[in-house]
Design a protein around this motif. Structure first.
Motif, PDB file in Angstrom:
ATOM      1  N   GLU A   1       7.989   0.297   5.870  1.00 49.90           N
ATOM      2  CA  GLU A   1       7.916   0.269   4.409  1.00 49.90           C
ATOM      3  C   GLU A   1       8.463  -1.033   3.836  1.00 49.90           C
ATOM      4  O   GLU A   1       7.939  -1.560   2.851  1.00 49.90           O
ATOM      5  CB  GLU A   1       8.639   1.479   3.826  1.00 49.90           C
TER       6      GLU A   1
ATOM      7  N   ARG B   1       5.932  -3.931   1.678  1.00 52.89           N
ATOM      8  CA  ARG B   1       6.171  -4.370   0.302  1.00 52.89           C
ATOM      9  C   ARG B   1       5.720  -5.810   0.075  1.00 52.89           C
ATOM     10  O   ARG B   1       5.552  -6.236  -1.078  1.00 52.89           O
ATOM     11  CB  ARG B   1       7.653  -4.236  -0.052  1.00 52.89           C
ATOM     12  N   GLN B   2       5.530  -6.544   1.163  1.00 54.55           N
ATOM     13  CA  GLN B   2       5.099  -7.933   1.028  1.00 54.55           C
ATOM     14  C   GLN B   2       3.588  -8.055   0.780  1.00 54.55           C
ATOM     15  O   GLN B   2       3.091  -9.141   0.482  1.00 54.55           O
ATOM     16  CB  GLN B   2       5.471  -8.718   2.291  1.00 54.55           C
TER      17      GLN B   2
END
Length: 217
Positions: free
Chosen positions: A177, A181-182
């Motif tokens: 996770e 997020r990138q």
């Protein structure tokens, strides 16, 4: 972009039995999966958000195909894309880097270019940057708890995701996770592929949610 044609016309891959470099011709499983991706709009490129979770048997060639898609896009994209692969152990990480470089260098060799200094701006262990368009490839190991220098990622692969470490100091959920997020939620490609590793781990929970339509995958 017709990724299959780019792969089969330009890339060499190490043959499983002999270790020799041979033309990368997609096998039956790879061809079927490529068609599924194509039906979802793969050939439109990175503006299409692909989120794929693959529960596989061994030696079907999923990771080789996904890495080939990444290399083809890195080579021919006009923009400086960021590609990240997270493997589950160090020796697999080395294999990914070697295979990716094999794809890239066979592409350039077909065009008479063999000097690494012309191909790469950076070739620094786990990180490669192509000189002609600044595309960056990074491959790391899940236990290292890092996906490189951070920032935006356009193409992401979690390899053998069900086997990531899941202990107090580092959990599989944090690895997956945190790295996801990138990637822009409305664009880019994220693949997770793995053989099974029992019940209760982060991959199995994610797989169950995806089967119910309750996951981004």
């Amino acid at each position: 972009m017709r990724y299959k044609d780019i792969i089969e016309e330009n890339f060499l891959i190490d043959e499983a039995k002999s270790g020799k470099l041979v033309p990368f011709t997609l096998n039956n499983v790879q061809q079927r999966y490529y068609q599924e991706l194509k039906d979802q709009g793969l050939e439109q490129g990175l503006q299409l958000p692909l989120r794929e979770l693959i529960l596989k048997a061994r030696r079907e060639g999923f990771s080789s195909l996904i890495l080939g898609l990444f290399a083809a896009d890195d080579l021919l994209n006009k923009h400086p894309t960021e590609t990240c692969v997270i493997s589950y152990k160090d020796d697999a990480t080395k294999i990914f880097i070697k295979r990716y470089k094999g794809y890239v260098e066979s592409y350039f060799a077909k065009r008479g270019i063999t000097d690494p200094k012309i191909i790469y701006e950076v070739d620094n262990g786990n990180e490669l940057i192509l000189r002609h368009n600044k595309a960056r490839f990074y491959c790391g190991t899940a236990s290292a708890r890092t996906a490189g220098r951070g920032g935006v990622v356009h193409k992401l692969l979690f390899s053998e995701m069900a086997h990531y470490p899941d202990v107090e100091r580092i959990t599989a959920r944090e690895i997956v996770e945190g790295t996801m997020r990138q990637v822009d939620i409305e664009a880019g490609w994220v693949f997770g592929e793995t053989t099974a590793n029992g019940y209760g781990n982060h991959f199995e929970k994610t797989w169950s949610l995806s089967c119910k339509g309750e996951s981004r995958f």
